[in-house]
Design a protein around this motif. Structure first.
Motif, PDB file in Angstrom:
ATOM      1  N   THR A 141      56.272  37.924  -4.441  1.00 54.84           N
ATOM      2  CA  THR A 141      56.503  37.587  -6.715  1.00 54.84           C
ATOM      3  C   THR A 141      57.350  37.258  -7.781  1.00 54.84           C
ATOM      4  OG1 THR A 141      53.819  38.060  -5.680  1.00 54.84           O
ATOM      5  CG2 THR A 141      54.322  37.707  -8.052  1.00 54.84           C
ATOM      6  N   GLN A 179      55.974  36.960   5.137  1.00 52.97           N
ATOM      7  CA  GLN A 179      54.533  37.067   4.292  1.00 52.97           C
ATOM      8  C   GLN A 179      54.972  35.007   3.934  1.00 52.97           C
ATOM      9  OE1 GLN A 179      55.096  38.739   0.736  1.00 52.97           O
ATOM     10  NE2 GLN A 179      53.738  40.253   1.214  1.00 52.97           N
ATOM     11  N   ARG A 210      53.005  47.620  10.589  1.00 54.92           N
ATOM     12  CA  ARG A 210      53.504  48.437   9.238  1.00 54.92           C
ATOM     13  C   ARG A 210      55.457  47.912   9.710  1.00 54.92           C
ATOM     14  NH1 ARG A 210      51.138  52.913   7.715  1.00 54.92           N
ATOM     15  NH2 ARG A 210      52.740  54.383   9.157  1.00 54.92           N
ATOM     16  N   ARG A 211      55.884  47.096   9.268  1.00 54.71           N
ATOM     17  CA  ARG A 211      57.398  46.584   9.288  1.00 54.71           C
ATOM     18  C   ARG A 211      57.991  47.189   8.364  1.00 54.71           C
ATOM     19  NH1 ARG A 211      57.296  46.808  13.732  1.00 54.71           N
ATOM     20  NH2 ARG A 211      59.555  45.825  14.440  1.00 54.71           N
ATOM     21  N   VAL A 267      51.912  32.620  -2.169  1.00 54.98           N
ATOM     22  CA  VAL A 267      51.533  31.170  -3.187  1.00 54.98           C
ATOM     23  C   VAL A 267      51.690  31.858  -4.206  1.00 54.98           C
ATOM     24  CG1 VAL A 267      50.730  29.578  -1.651  1.00 54.98           C
ATOM     25  CG2 VAL A 267      49.041  30.791  -3.790  1.00 54.98           C
ATOM     26  N   GLU A 268      51.607  30.820  -5.569  1.00 51.12           N
ATOM     27  CA  GLU A 268      52.342  30.782  -6.812  1.00 51.12           C
ATOM     28  C   GLU A 268      51.311  29.798  -7.776  1.00 51.12           C
ATOM     29  OE1 GLU A 268      52.673  34.255  -7.152  1.00 51.12           O
ATOM     30  OE2 GLU A 268      53.536  34.600  -6.159  1.00 51.12           O
ATOM     31  N   ARG A 308      60.562  46.555   3.065  1.00 55.56           N
ATOM     32  CA  ARG A 308      60.030  47.375   2.779  1.00 55.56           C
ATOM     33  C   ARG A 308      60.537  48.608   3.254  1.00 55.56           C
ATOM     34  NH1 ARG A 308      53.980  45.748   0.639  1.00 55.56           N
ATOM     35  NH2 ARG A 308      55.096  43.863  -0.385  1.00 55.56           N
ATOM     36  N   ALA A 333      45.007  45.007   6.431  1.00 57.73           N
ATOM     37  CA  ALA A 333      45.352  44.468   4.883  1.00 57.73           C
ATOM     38  C   ALA A 333      45.928  43.220   5.712  1.00 57.73           C
ATOM     39  CB  ALA A 333      45.267  44.350   4.206  1.00 57.73           C
ATOM     40  N   ILE A 334      44.687  42.182   5.569  1.00 58.44           N
ATOM     41  CA  ILE A 334      45.681  40.732   6.568  1.00 58.44           C
ATOM     42  C   ILE A 334      46.530  39.808   5.103  1.00 58.44           C
ATOM     43  CG2 ILE A 334      45.088  40.463   8.588  1.00 58.44           C
ATOM     44  CD1 ILE A 334      43.402  38.048   8.022  1.00 58.44           C
ATOM     45  N   GLY A 363      48.145  34.141  -7.305  1.00 62.93           N
ATOM     46  CA  GLY A 363      48.176  33.965  -5.806  1.00 62.93           C
ATOM     47  C   GLY A 363      48.312  35.177  -5.261  1.00 62.93           C
ATOM     48  N   TYR A 409      56.049  30.100  -0.808  1.00 60.51           N
ATOM     49  CA  TYR A 409      57.425  30.928  -0.255  1.00 60.51           C
ATOM     50  C   TYR A 409      56.520  31.228   0.916  1.00 60.51           C
ATOM     51  CZ  TYR A 409      54.915  34.637  -2.187  1.00 60.51           C
ATOM     52  OH  TYR A 409      54.748  35.418  -2.828  1.00 60.51           O
ATOM     53  N   GLU A 443      59.336  51.422   4.705  1.00 58.33           N
ATOM     54  CA  GLU A 443      58.170  52.397   4.879  1.00 58.33           C
ATOM     55  C   GLU A 443      58.349  53.124   6.117  1.00 58.33           C
ATOM     56  OE1 GLU A 443      54.226  51.017   3.451  1.00 58.33           O
ATOM     57  OE2 GLU A 443      54.791  48.738   3.889  1.00 58.33           O
ATOM     58  N   GLY A 500      46.814  39.738   0.511  1.00 57.18           N
ATOM     59  CA  GLY A 500      46.183  40.329  -1.148  1.00 57.18           C
ATOM     60  C   GLY A 500      46.863  39.451  -1.729  1.00 57.18           C
ATOM     61  N   TYR A 514      51.189  44.250 -12.177  1.00 56.05           N
ATOM     62  CA  TYR A 514      51.464  43.553 -12.697  1.00 56.05           C
ATOM     63  C   TYR A 514      50.345  43.104 -12.270  1.00 56.05           C
ATOM     64  CZ  TYR A 514      53.104  41.170  -7.789  1.00 56.05           C
ATOM     65  OH  TYR A 514      52.877  40.934  -6.554  1.00 56.05           O
ATOM     66  N   TYR A 515      48.933  43.419 -11.657  1.00 58.15           N
ATOM     67  CA  TYR A 515      47.702  42.502 -12.160  1.00 58.15           C
ATOM     68  C   TYR A 515      46.813  43.080 -12.678  1.00 58.15           C
ATOM     69  CZ  TYR A 515      48.721  42.094  -6.987  1.00 58.15           C
ATOM     70  OH  TYR A 515      49.496  41.253  -5.832  1.00 58.15           O
TER      71      TYR A 515
HETATM   72  P1  HAM Z   1      50.768  43.109  -0.632  1.00 51.68           P
HETATM   73  O1  HAM Z   1      49.259  43.594  -1.099  1.00 51.68           O
HETATM   74  O2  HAM Z   1      52.009  44.086  -1.204  1.00 51.68           O
HETATM   75  O3  HAM Z   1      50.526  41.790  -1.875  1.00 51.68           O
HETATM   76  O4  HAM Z   1      51.217  42.403   0.609  1.00 51.68           O
HETATM   77  C1  HAM Z   1      50.267  41.496   0.870  1.00 51.68           C
HETATM   78  C2  HAM Z   1      50.565  40.778   2.710  1.00 51.68           C
HETATM   79  O5  HAM Z   1      51.980  41.570   3.110  1.00 51.68           O
HETATM   80  C3  HAM Z   1      49.678  42.428   2.347  1.00 51.68           C
HETATM   81  O6  HAM Z   1      48.600  42.307   2.856  1.00 51.68           O
HETATM   82  C4  HAM Z   1      50.039  42.543   4.173  1.00 51.68           C
HETATM   83  O7  HAM Z   1      49.926  41.567   5.386  1.00 51.68           O
HETATM   84  C5  HAM Z   1      51.629  41.932   4.158  1.00 51.68           C
HETATM   85  N1  HAM Z   1      52.054  43.485   3.950  1.00 51.68           N
HETATM   86  C6  HAM Z   1      52.175  44.000   3.352  1.00 51.68           C
HETATM   87  N2  HAM Z   1      53.848  44.939   3.560  1.00 51.68           N
HETATM   88  C7  HAM Z   1      53.629  45.178   5.383  1.00 51.68           C
HETATM   89  C8  HAM Z   1      54.489  45.761   5.752  1.00 51.68           C
HETATM   90  N3  HAM Z   1      55.384  47.228   5.282  1.00 51.68           N
HETATM   91  N4  HAM Z   1      54.528  45.048   7.399  1.00 51.68           N
HETATM   92  C9  HAM Z   1      53.808  44.266   7.770  1.00 51.68           C
HETATM   93  N5  HAM Z   1      53.363  43.223   6.763  1.00 51.68           N
HETATM   94  C10 HAM Z   1      53.396  44.029   5.637  1.00 51.68           C
HETATM   95  C11 HAM Z   1      52.255  41.237  -2.542  1.00 51.68           C
HETATM   96  O8  HAM Z   1      53.207  41.514  -1.653  1.00 51.68           O
HETATM   97  C12 HAM Z   1      51.824  40.242  -3.676  1.00 51.68           C
HETATM   98  N6  HAM Z   1      53.573  39.434  -3.895  1.00 51.68           N
HETATM   99  C13 HAM Z   1      51.140  38.786  -3.280  1.00 51.68           C
HETATM  100  C14 HAM Z   1      50.608  38.635  -4.774  1.00 51.68           C
HETATM  101  C15 HAM Z   1      51.560  36.873  -4.326  1.00 51.68           C
HETATM  102  N7  HAM Z   1      50.024  38.816  -5.691  1.00 51.68           N
HETATM  103  C16 HAM Z   1      50.297  37.658  -6.603  1.00 51.68           C
HETATM  104  N8  HAM Z   1      50.803  36.605  -6.084  1.00 51.68           N
END
Ligand code: HAM
Length: 416
Positions: free
Chosen positions: A84, A126, A120-121, A129-130, A112, A279-280, A301, A106, A114, A282, A261-262
């Protein structure tokens, strides 16, 4: 650690696995344009301030998880931990700040730092959409509807949608004061993360999953009751539209999401097939600040994690898509035949056929083994004899039947 292994939390994706990735990517390219979205490609790294300011300095992602480095010019850069902030940086080059709408999607890798685990990778992928530049509850609802449409397109129709509102910035002060007053007498008995969140970002306490903290959090006051009437009406309208679209959701008052930012609507989609990482996808509505910008970029988005979508598809026992394109294997007996095969292969490929040529002068038996290894449906055999007659021998790899075919007729013959 074997030298051939990639760094922890990253993976190679081999050609045998790639079709399932294409399925997820093709579904994005097929679904989002139906809603007026076009693909945007931004760099995988940005100036570090884009994420610090965009996601919020106190967020876990910025504090603990970013891959930040200095380039040779002394600039601080960061591999994008999410899509985003970079998309908003790119949007400043459009007319979104004048209230004009942009719709972009995109697909790509995010990074990350983590602790790696199933789902968790450190490098993950990803689709996101925005919808940028405008604010309306109807747009939030349409965004959620598009996410559910996308999930259906990849074969996932039993996921659970959770919804909440974060209100606007002005709603936060009274709500935060109420949370602080409530948690203060309990905080000593809560986990270390909650203690830190109490100081830095009290909302994140609501997200805590640690067992010992649950009874206290369950009894916390409902923050929505401290929000303004207009914020509550905004959320009501989002819910009404989702009802009218027959989209099932569950209001989850504890859903705050991890990025700063939400505002207003936030949502998360979970699936029971995922184990601990539920979470698949968000997302939500946001007001995102960028370095040097006094006014935030607004939008709504979501992003879905492709690795997690693949895990759910596996849990649902959805078979990986098969690539049924036939493969032809050109067997050459002798150097003249091999040279001839190489030019024949190019003609066949330009006619849209998938062709593998043996370029080494091996025995017939060895070449047949190679044909089987690449899964060829037919091998096309050429030697001096065939060259003199301007023919080839077409061998069916299943039945073993062989047939002489005139070279000029070959493509039509294989198509028939
Ligand atoms: P987020 O919840 O941090 O949101 O990530 C969205 C999705 O990315 C998660 O639900 C998960 O499926 C996947 N994800 C996150 N971290 C990992 C990881 N370490 N390994 C595997 N999958 C992961 C965002 O990133 C926001 N930018 C979403 C958004 C767009 N909000 C508004 N516009």
């Amino acid at each position: 650690m074997a030298k051939s292994a990639p760094p922890p939390g990253t993976s190679d994706i081999f050609p045998e696995e790639i079709n399932q990735w294409y399925l997820l990517e093709d579904a994005a390219r097929g679904t989002f344009p139906l809603y007026g979205y076009g693909e945007l490609r931004t760099p995988v790294f940005e100036y570090t301030e884009v994420f610090q300011r965009g996601l919020g300095n106190e967020t876990e992602v910025v504090q603990k998880e970013m891959y930040t480095f200095e380039d040779r010019g002394g600039r601080s850069l960061t591999l994008r931990p999410e899509g985003t902030a970079g998309v908003m940086r790119a949007m400043l080059n459009t007319d979104v700040m004048n209230g004009n709408e942009q719709r972009v999607f995109y697909i790509g890798p995010m990074f990350r730092g983590e602790r790696p685990a199933a789902g968790r990778r450190r490098q993950f992928h990803q689709v996101g959409v925005e919808n940028v530049g405008r604010m309306a509850p109807e747009l939030d609802a349409e965004c959620v509807a598009m996410l559910m449409h996308y999930l259906e397109a990849v074969g996932i129709s039993d996921a659970k949608l959770m919804l909440n509102t974060r209100g606007v910035m002005e709603d936060r002060t009274p709500a935060e004061a109420a949370l602080r007053e409530y948690f203060a007498p309990h905080i000593a008995a809560m986990c270390d993360d909650c203690k830190a969140r109490f100081e830095k970002n009290i909302w994140r306490i609501l997200d805590c999953k640690v067992e010992q903290c649950q009874p206290v959090i369950d009894a916390a006051p409902e923050v929505v009751s401290f929000f303004s009437e207009s914020s509550r009406n905004y959320f009501k309208r989002v819910c009404e539209i989702l009802d009218s679209l027959n989209i099932a959701y569950q209001i989850e008052p504890r859903l705050v999401r991890g990025l700063d930012y939400y505002v207003h609507t936030v949502f998360e989609v979970v699936h029971s097939g995922l184990g601990a990482q539920t979470a698949i996808a968000g997302g939500g509505r946001y007001e995102l600040y960028l370095p040097e910008n006094k006014k935030p970029v607004i939008g709504v988005g979501f992003a879905a994690g492709l690795e997690r979508l693949l895990m759910v598809r596996e849990a649902l026992q959805l078979p990986p898509p098969e690539d049924k394109t036939p493969v032809y294997f050109l067997v050459g007996m002798g150097e003249r035949a091999i040279a001839f095969n190489m030019s024949l292969a190019i003609k066949m490929r330009k006619a849209g056929m998938r062709v593998v040529v043996e370029v080494e002068n091996k025995s017939m038996k060895a070449q047949m083994r190679s044909a089987n290894r690449v899964g060829a449906c037919k091998s096309i055999i050429c030697g001096d004899n065939e060259l003199d007659k301007n023919t080839v021998v077409v061998k069916d790899m299943v039945s073993g039947d062989q047939q002489d075919v005139i070279v000029d007729d070959l493509i039509a013959f294989l198509r028939s």
